[in-house]
Design a protein around this motif. Structure first.
Motif, PDB file in Angstrom:
ATOM      1  N   GLU A 133       0.595  -0.886   0.088  1.00  0.00           N
ATOM      2  CA  GLU A 133       0.445   0.159  -0.264  1.00  0.00           C
ATOM      3  C   GLU A 133       0.792   0.893   0.063  1.00  0.00           C
ATOM      4  OE1 GLU A 133      -3.304  -0.425   3.142  1.00  0.00           O
ATOM      5  OE2 GLU A 133      -3.113  -2.396   3.251  1.00  0.00           O
ATOM      6  N   MET A 134       2.288   1.678  -0.230  1.00  0.00           N
ATOM      7  CA  MET A 134       3.171   2.275  -0.329  1.00  0.00           C
ATOM      8  C   MET A 134       2.717   2.706  -1.420  1.00  0.00           C
ATOM      9  SD  MET A 134       5.164   2.375   2.939  1.00  0.00           S
ATOM     10  CE  MET A 134       2.978   2.261   3.240  1.00  0.00           C
ATOM     11  N   ASP A 135       2.990   4.058  -1.972  1.00  0.00           N
ATOM     12  CA  ASP A 135       2.576   4.748  -2.775  1.00  0.00           C
ATOM     13  C   ASP A 135       4.317   5.160  -3.677  1.00  0.00           C
ATOM     14  OD1 ASP A 135       0.784   6.299  -3.218  1.00  0.00           O
ATOM     15  OD2 ASP A 135       0.658   7.319  -1.535  1.00  0.00           O
ATOM     16  N   ALA A 136       5.407   4.621  -2.805  1.00  0.00           N
ATOM     17  CA  ALA A 136       6.421   5.093  -3.626  1.00  0.00           C
ATOM     18  C   ALA A 136       8.089   3.957  -2.231  1.00  0.00           C
ATOM     19  CB  ALA A 136       6.744   6.040  -3.512  1.00  0.00           C
ATOM     20  N   VAL A 137       8.707   4.280  -2.893  1.00  0.00           N
ATOM     21  CA  VAL A 137       9.654   3.292  -2.172  1.00  0.00           C
ATOM     22  C   VAL A 137      11.411   3.812  -2.247  1.00  0.00           C
ATOM     23  CG1 VAL A 137      11.534   1.375  -1.363  1.00  0.00           C
ATOM     24  CG2 VAL A 137       8.698   1.634  -1.495  1.00  0.00           C
ATOM     25  N   PHE A 138      11.622   4.870  -1.403  1.00  0.00           N
ATOM     26  CA  PHE A 138      13.019   5.797  -0.991  1.00  0.00           C
ATOM     27  C   PHE A 138      13.991   4.588  -1.323  1.00  0.00           C
ATOM     28  CE2 PHE A 138      10.109   9.013  -2.720  1.00  0.00           C
ATOM     29  CZ  PHE A 138      11.300   9.851  -2.942  1.00  0.00           C
ATOM     30  N   PHE A 139      14.998   3.608  -2.101  1.00  0.00           N
ATOM     31  CA  PHE A 139      15.952   2.592  -1.662  1.00  0.00           C
ATOM     32  C   PHE A 139      16.809   3.636  -1.451  1.00  0.00           C
ATOM     33  CE2 PHE A 139      18.695  -1.043  -1.870  1.00  0.00           C
ATOM     34  CZ  PHE A 139      18.309  -1.859  -1.076  1.00  0.00           C
ATOM     35  N   ILE A 140      17.469   4.203  -0.355  1.00  0.00           N
ATOM     36  CA  ILE A 140      18.435   4.075  -0.212  1.00  0.00           C
ATOM     37  C   ILE A 140      20.215   3.625  -0.339  1.00  0.00           C
ATOM     38  CG2 ILE A 140      20.708   6.016   1.151  1.00  0.00           C
ATOM     39  CD1 ILE A 140      17.736   6.989   0.352  1.00  0.00           C
ATOM     40  N   ASP A 141      21.094   3.660  -0.847  1.00  0.00           N
ATOM     41  CA  ASP A 141      21.925   2.776  -1.059  1.00  0.00           C
ATOM     42  C   ASP A 141      23.706   3.461  -0.941  1.00  0.00           C
ATOM     43  OD1 ASP A 141      23.330   0.173  -0.895  1.00  0.00           O
ATOM     44  OD2 ASP A 141      22.335  -0.796  -2.587  1.00  0.00           O
ATOM     45  N   ALA A 142      24.834   1.811  -0.529  1.00  0.00           N
ATOM     46  CA  ALA A 142      25.720   3.119  -0.710  1.00  0.00           C
ATOM     47  C   ALA A 142      26.604   1.970  -0.498  1.00  0.00           C
ATOM     48  CB  ALA A 142      26.491   3.387   0.690  1.00  0.00           C
ATOM     49  N   PRO A 143      28.354   1.500  -1.652  1.00  0.00           N
ATOM     50  CA  PRO A 143      28.757   0.243  -2.102  1.00  0.00           C
ATOM     51  C   PRO A 143      29.042   0.038  -0.324  1.00  0.00           C
ATOM     52  CG  PRO A 143      29.569   2.103  -3.116  1.00  0.00           C
ATOM     53  CD  PRO A 143      29.163   3.204  -1.722  1.00  0.00           C
ATOM     54  N   ARG A 144      29.369  -1.432   0.124  1.00  0.00           N
ATOM     55  CA  ARG A 144      29.083  -2.410   0.698  1.00  0.00           C
ATOM     56  C   ARG A 144      30.493  -2.084   2.348  1.00  0.00           C
ATOM     57  NH1 ARG A 144      27.421  -7.602   1.859  1.00  0.00           N
ATOM     58  NH2 ARG A 144      28.706  -8.971   3.180  1.00  0.00           N
ATOM     59  N   CYS A 145      31.399  -1.410   0.798  1.00  0.00           N
ATOM     60  CA  CYS A 145      32.748  -1.505   1.809  1.00  0.00           C
ATOM     61  C   CYS A 145      32.582   0.002   2.318  1.00  0.00           C
ATOM     62  CB  CYS A 145      34.012  -0.812   1.142  1.00  0.00           C
ATOM     63  SG  CYS A 145      34.115   0.267  -0.280  1.00  0.00           S
ATOM     64  N   LEU A 146      32.478   1.225   2.159  1.00  0.00           N
ATOM     65  CA  LEU A 146      32.020   2.242   2.649  1.00  0.00           C
ATOM     66  C   LEU A 146      30.799   2.325   3.624  1.00  0.00           C
ATOM     67  CD1 LEU A 146      31.546   5.141   3.117  1.00  0.00           C
ATOM     68  CD2 LEU A 146      30.152   5.513   1.120  1.00  0.00           C
ATOM     69  N   ARG A 147      29.962   1.332   3.308  1.00  0.00           N
ATOM     70  CA  ARG A 147      29.132   1.311   4.596  1.00  0.00           C
ATOM     71  C   ARG A 147      28.984   0.518   5.536  1.00  0.00           C
ATOM     72  NH1 ARG A 147      24.916  -2.258   4.086  1.00  0.00           N
ATOM     73  NH2 ARG A 147      25.604  -3.396   2.254  1.00  0.00           N
ATOM     74  N   LEU A 148      30.401  -1.060   5.429  1.00  0.00           N
ATOM     75  CA  LEU A 148      30.970  -1.238   6.518  1.00  0.00           C
ATOM     76  C   LEU A 148      31.561  -0.509   7.379  1.00  0.00           C
ATOM     77  CD1 LEU A 148      31.668  -3.977   7.856  1.00  0.00           C
ATOM     78  CD2 LEU A 148      33.688  -4.100   6.237  1.00  0.00           C
ATOM     79  N   LEU A 149      32.206   0.676   6.634  1.00  0.00           N
ATOM     80  CA  LEU A 149      33.377   0.871   7.680  1.00  0.00           C
ATOM     81  C   LEU A 149      32.308   2.371   8.564  1.00  0.00           C
ATOM     82  CD1 LEU A 149      35.969   2.770   5.163  1.00  0.00           C
ATOM     83  CD2 LEU A 149      35.806   1.021   7.186  1.00  0.00           C
ATOM     84  N   ARG A 150      31.057   2.718   8.222  1.00  0.00           N
ATOM     85  CA  ARG A 150      30.310   3.770   8.056  1.00  0.00           C
ATOM     86  C   ARG A 150      29.325   2.841   9.763  1.00  0.00           C
ATOM     87  NH1 ARG A 150      26.672   5.713   3.385  1.00  0.00           N
ATOM     88  NH2 ARG A 150      27.449   7.135   2.949  1.00  0.00           N
ATOM     89  N   ALA A 151      29.266   1.281   9.735  1.00  0.00           N
ATOM     90  CA  ALA A 151      28.627   0.823  10.380  1.00  0.00           C
ATOM     91  C   ALA A 151      29.392   0.653  11.616  1.00  0.00           C
ATOM     92  CB  ALA A 151      27.943  -0.351  10.246  1.00  0.00           C
ATOM     93  N   MET A 152      31.322   0.694  11.042  1.00  0.00           N
ATOM     94  CA  MET A 152      31.806  -0.029  12.263  1.00  0.00           C
ATOM     95  C   MET A 152      32.079   1.510  12.979  1.00  0.00           C
ATOM     96  SD  MET A 152      34.774  -2.198  10.501  1.00  0.00           S
ATOM     97  CE  MET A 152      36.068  -2.325  11.538  1.00  0.00           C
ATOM     98  N   LYS A 153      32.010   2.427  13.009  1.00  0.00           N
ATOM     99  CA  LYS A 153      32.600   3.585  13.190  1.00  0.00           C
ATOM    100  C   LYS A 153      31.265   3.678  14.434  1.00  0.00           C
ATOM    101  CE  LYS A 153      33.422   8.855  12.839  1.00  0.00           C
ATOM    102  NZ  LYS A 153      33.661   9.638  12.021  1.00  0.00           N
ATOM    103  N   ARG A 154      29.699   3.411  13.961  1.00  0.00           N
ATOM    104  CA  ARG A 154      28.426   4.106  14.357  1.00  0.00           C
ATOM    105  C   ARG A 154      28.499   3.261  15.379  1.00  0.00           C
ATOM    106  NH1 ARG A 154      23.732   3.226  10.868  1.00  0.00           N
ATOM    107  NH2 ARG A 154      24.447   1.021  11.320  1.00  0.00           N
ATOM    108  N   ASP A 155      28.627   1.643  15.608  1.00  0.00           N
ATOM    109  CA  ASP A 155      28.871   0.597  16.083  1.00  0.00           C
ATOM    110  C   ASP A 155      29.278  -0.307  16.807  1.00  0.00           C
ATOM    111  OD1 ASP A 155      25.616   0.976  14.728  1.00  0.00           O
ATOM    112  OD2 ASP A 155      25.814  -1.305  13.597  1.00  0.00           O
ATOM    113  N   LYS A 156      30.529   0.546  16.821  1.00  0.00           N
ATOM    114  CA  LYS A 156      31.818  -0.189  17.932  1.00  0.00           C
ATOM    115  C   LYS A 156      31.557  -1.905  18.202  1.00  0.00           C
ATOM    116  CE  LYS A 156      32.691   4.049  17.733  1.00  0.00           C
ATOM    117  NZ  LYS A 156      33.427   4.697  17.294  1.00  0.00           N
TER     118      LYS A 156
END
Length: 221
Positions: A137-160
């Motif tokens: 029932e959604m009108d639209a989906v905004f799928f936010i994405d980034a390269p896997r290596c960049l996401r890994l660095l972000r997650a390690m920094k954020r989540d420790k």
């Protein structure tokens, strides 16, 4: 395209902001809020549901927790969410049972939020909304994405957390873009690989074109 077969009296759209871990969906949801949309975070809703069905969750995972030497409850009697995550993200069957317990109530609470905000545009911030009926029932989906290596660095920094733990979470989210593509909504992939203002520019541009196409009665962006 998306419609609202169960909410035909709505004037304003409801969209889903989603994407894999550490891609930037929370930032995207904040950008929508900045533009006057009301937002609900499905992760927070899931935490509320966890507290409601705490006893069932403990019963569901107790055997696996004992085998792994994990305590599902903290000293103050609250659920140990880190232990729960360790179980469900390393065991496909445990994850499926866990979701079957939680997702119907999550779907209901999200629908309640939409109903209470029927006179406003709504954004649902959720990673796995494709697993609940509301996605259709959604009108639209905004799928936010980034390269896997960049996401890994972000997650390690954020989540420790260790790279191993994070990659385990990544594995549980494989191919989610394809799963959203088969939903009943317009789906747009938005890459978040640079500064926040660039992501905001992309979202505003896409949203402006989409609103014009759908003829929604929203103020110019």
């Amino acid at each position: 395209m998306g419609g609202f077969p169960l909410m035909k009296d709505r004037t304003y759209p409801v969209v889903c902001v989603t994407g894999p871990m550490a891609a930037g969906k929370n930032l995207a949801a904040a950008i929508f809020e900045k533009m006057g949309w009301v937002s609900i975070d499905a992760d927070i809703v899931a935490h509320q549901v966890l507290d409601i069905v705490k006893d069932q969750v403990v019963a569901l995972h107790q055997e696996k927790a004992q085998a792994l030497g994990l305590n599902l409850l903290s000293e103050d009697g609250r659920l140990n969410r880190k232990a729960i995550a360790q179980i469900v993200f390393s065991d496909k069957e445990a994850l499926e049972k866990h979701e079957a317990l939680l997702f119907p109530m999550i779907d209901t609470l999200l629908r309640d939020f939409i109903e209470k905000n029927k006179e406003k545009p709504v954004v649902i911030n959720a990673t796995v909304l494709y697993k609940v009926p509301l996605i259709h029932e959604m009108d639209a989906v905004f799928f936010i994405d980034a390269p896997r290596c960049l996401r890994l660095l972000r997650a390690m920094k954020r989540d420790k957390r260790s790279a191993k733990e994070i990659l385990q979470r990544f594995s549980s989210q494989k191919n989610i873009f394809a799963k959203y593509k088969i939903s009943n909504a317009d789906t747009c992939r938005v890459w978040n690989i640079s500064f926040p203002w660039i992501l905001e520019y992309k979202i505003r541009r896409i949203l402006k074109l989409w609103i014009r196409k759908k003829h929604y009665g929203l103020s110019p962006l």
